[in-house]
Design an enzyme around this catalytic site. Structure first.
Site, short mmCIF file in Angstrom:
data_model
loop_
_atom_site.label_atom_id
_atom_site.label_comp_id
_atom_site.label_asym_id
_atom_site.label_seq_id
_atom_site.Cartn_x
_atom_site.Cartn_y
_atom_site.Cartn_z
N CYS A 1 -2.57 -8.18 10.78
CA CYS A 1 -2.27 -7.72 9.42
C CYS A 1 -2.85 -8.64 8.37
O CYS A 1 -2.96 -8.27 7.19
CB CYS A 1 -0.76 -7.58 9.23
SG CYS A 1 -0.09 -6.15 10.10
N GLY B 1 -3.99 6.16 4.76
CA GLY B 1 -5.00 5.48 5.56
C GLY B 1 -4.72 4.00 5.69
O GLY B 1 -3.64 3.52 5.36
#
Length: 767
Positions: A429, A552
């Site tokens: 991340c 997305g």
């Protein structure tokens, strides 16, 4: 091809592909500036060299001889090429406003767009005269005039040129030479051609010395040109020129080579302009009221040096323009440019003869034309024969972005961002694009609303929620690839169009899209702009298809890349779904778009493709298959697929196997993109080509066609290719006619479907 690994810290935007800017691109190619990115915005992919245009008109040169390929030059320079028309500036936001794409941010801006005809000042001129300028669009106007002249068969043909300076005289003599030869070749009487020259001054070439004036006056007279000097044109009517003297001149074609000024959009920028609408610049080629704006060539009016509008100055200004933009970014004092007081003009007379003029000096001869030709050819080779960078330049281009921040005028925050961008990047991340950058970029997108999207893009939830209407089934597809062009806006269009293709090929309606994108790290403003440009292009395509972007993921990556998971709706009755496996013996095989994208873009990366080839390929790639698929269903297509990475042969094999048929494929019938054949003949193929070639085992008679020049293209991987479909033979002609009317002009029959034979190879090649 320059590929920088630097984090981009500053953007130089070049508006116009004039003589100065092509020189700037070449200088930055040979000596890149770390952390600096160039973007060229222009309306065409080729720019003419004005010194050779008369020779082109006369027929001594062909198109490529006299045009600089901006596509190849931009690739060599590592610059982005945006094809669009500039319509204004947002100087406070430091953005260039374009007609058909999002605004383009700049840190420094340079304008080199030449001059624009000011026909509005003469009543009727806009309606009845053909302007020579802007010069980048000259070729279309000349070809149109040439076609009209060739079709003229009745009575005398009178061609008038308004403007008796060097440009007007040289153009008239070149046209006369070419058109006389055309008339002779067509068996027409050359005496039917009449040429007229009109000028406001009492003499031709008023800025040149007396000897040169006399020489051209004699040449014009000997060649039967009717001269109307001291005759300023004040009004133009159909086939008629009315002068201030009251004289009326009749002409069938009128070329306008005078009264040029600055582009109209400059008036709204607030930049200092002279009375002709040209940008006033100081000795450093910098706008007198905006230090971030530079200008060169005809569009620039030097404050301390009133210069004539001559190409020699635009060429000479390339070096000081490039140097001063570098210095400006480095926060260093700029260096003044001092133009020469006398310059050499080599003016041709149409017939491989030229006159030299420099101050009080003048001489002429066929040898002068050969000398001019040598100078011109040498200049053009600088922009077609790209030498390798020297070791010093290579070293400069590979400096770390951290050290580059010391030479660029960056704020402390920007410097920290640049250093961070080049540091070892986190995974997981930690590789996500920052929330503020992402929210700003996506917040400006205008996504269509659909009633069946309950929770979408601008909701703060973890996932989208979409309703499936009764009687419908979901059809899913996903595509993803790295950018292969330097324009993120066009890349976004191609990526979205490519992803939608599978849904359309099956007869589905695109409902929603979820994006996955990677963006190279850099300054937040640069990352945000690239993301916004790319997603704007994509959303425009999705919106046109009625497909809502609902979410997305965006992360950092070494290269720009984009993909979509597309959800579509389709009739839940399987019999209504258009699949690959429905081919029937007797059907005709058609293809809606030309092929060749793989080899073309492989050549593009090697500087081996012409800019116009790439431009035409991109136009094909951004064309949607949606309407084409609807048309195919209307005419009873039995099977359909969109051409992508497996190439024509790979997709055809995918269709024949489940259909239980064989297919005959005609190589000579294949529609090809411009340049595709030249590229494969040069041995240039896509990196995916070798994997696709393994499918040659599906060819029954491969040995007979392996040397055919079109043979490699059946393996060429396509991006956003056309639709390959089988259509009943009795409906194929009507289907093709309608597809062409709908905007698929290259649609053609490429083969036919056969009963499955005993041979294990399903594909038979024919000429």
């Amino acid at each position: 091809m320059q590929k920088s690994t630097q984090a981009i810290a500053r953007d130089i935007v070049l508006v116009g592909g004039g003589h100065s800017h092509v020189g700037v691109l070449r200088r930055f190619a040979m000596k890149p500036e770390p952390g600096v990115r160039l973007t060229l915005i222009c309306t065409d992919v080729h720019t003419p060299y004005s010194g050779m245009l008369p020779g082109y008109v006369a027929g001594h040169y062909d198109y490529d001889d006299v045009h600089i390929d901006l596509g190849r030059l931009a690739v060599f320079a590592g610059a982005r090429l945006y094809r669009d028309e500039v319509i204004g500036l947002d100087r406070s936001g430091q953005r260039v406003l374009c007609r058909n794409r999002p605004a383009v941010p700049y840190d420094l801006l340079s304008i080199n767009i030449g001059s624009t005809p000011q026909l509005a000042g003469v009543e009727g001129a806009e309606q009845h005269a053909v302007p020579v300028k802007p010069i980048y669009a000259f070729n279309q106007r000349w070809l149109a005039l040439l076609a009209r002249v060739r079709q003229h068969t009745q009575g005398p043909l009178r061609i008038a040129v308004v403007g008796a300076g060097a440009g007007g005289v040289e153009l008239l003599l070149a046209m006369q030479y070419r058109l006389l030869n055309e008339f002779k070749a067509l068996g027409r009487d050359p005496k039917l051609l009449q040429f007229i020259l009109l000028g406001a001054d009492a003499e031709v070439l008023p800025t040149h010395n007396a000897g040169v004036k006399q020489r051209f006056t004699r040449v014009l007279s000997e060649r039967g040109v009717a001269m109307h000097l001291g005759s300023e044109v004040t009004r133009v009517e159909a086939n008629t020129l009315i002068c201030a003297t009251g004289e009326i001149v009749t002409a069938d074609e009128i070329m306008w080579v005078t009264q040029a000024g600055g582009a109209p959009w400059l008036k709204k920028t607030g930049l200092d302009l002279d009375k002709g609408g040209f940008l006033i610049v100081n000795d450093c080629l910098q706008s007198t009221n905006d230090e971030r704006v530079f200008a060169a060539g005809d569009i620039a009016a030097m404050q301390n040096y009133p210069l004539p509008k001559a190409g020699v100055f635009a060429v000479r200004q390339a070096r000081p323009l490039a140097d001063n933009m570098r210095l400006s970014l480095q926060g260093k004092p700029l260096k003044p440019y001092h133009p020469q007081t006398n310059w050499l003009a080599l003016i041709s007379t149409g017939d491989r003869y030229a006159v030299a003029s420099r101050g009080a000096i003048g001489f002429a001869g066929a040898w002068v034309w050969r000398w001019k030709d040598w100078i011109d050819q040498r200049f053009m080779r600088k922009f077609s024969d790209f030498e390798a960078m020297d070791e010093h330049s290579q070293a400069a281009s590979s400096k770390s972005a951290a050290s580059a921040t010391t030479s660029l005028a960056l704020s402390q925050e920007e410097s920290q961002q640049t250093i961070s961008a080049i540091a070892m990047r986190c995974g997981g991340c930690g590789a996500k694009v920052g929330a503020s950058v992402l929210s700003r970029a996506l917040g400006n997108l205008h996504v269509i609303d659909r009633e069946d999207v309950l929770i979408g893009l601008h909701s703060p939830d973890d996932a989208a929620v979409v309703r499936v209407p009764p009687g419908k089934a979901m059809v899913h597809s996903v595509d993803f690839f790295r950018s292969f062009i330097d324009d993120p806006y066009i890349f976004g269009k191609v990526a979205a169009n490519h992803a939608l293709g599978d849904i359309f090929a099956m007869g589905g309606e695109a409902q929603t899209a979820t994006a996955i994108a990677t963006v190279p790290p850099g300054l937040e403003a640069k990352v945000e702009d690239v993301l916004f440009q790319m997603m704007t292009g994509a959303v425009e395509v999705l919106n046109e298809a009625g497909c809502a972007l609902v979410g997305g993921h965006t992360g950092e990556g070494s290269e720009l890349a984009l993909g979509f998971a597309i959800n579509g709706l389709i009739d839940e009755n399987l019999d209504q779904i258009l699949t690959k496996g429905g081919m029937k013996a007797g059907d005709v095989l058609i293809l809606t778009k030309p092929i060749g994208t793989g080899t073309l873009f492989a050549a593009h990366a090697r500087l081996a493709a012409r800019g116009r080839w790439i431009d035409a390929a991109l136009k094909s790639m951004v064309q949607s298959n949606r309407i084409g698929a609807i048309c195919l269903r209307k005419y009873g297509a039995t099977a359909c697929t969109d051409l992508t990475g497996f190439g024509l042969l790979g997709h055809l094999v995918e269709m024949t196997k489940p259909s239980g048929v064989d297919a005959e494929l005609s190589l000579s019938a294949l529609p090809l993109l411009d340049g595709a054949l030249e590229c494969v003949n040069a041995g240039i193929v896509s990196s995916l080509q070798p994997a696709n070639v393994r499918l040659r085992r599906a060819l029954r008679n491969q040995e007979a066609f392996v040397k055919n020049e079109r043979y490699p293209l059946i393996f060429d991987p396509q991006t956003a290719g056309g639709l390959l479909a089988s259509v009943p033979a009795d409906k194929v002609q009507a289907c093709i006619a309608e597809l062409k009317e709908l905007g698929y002009p290259h649609t053609v029959v490429i083969g036919r479907i056969l009963e499955q034979g005993e041979a294990i190879e399903p594909i038979l090649l024919v000429d």
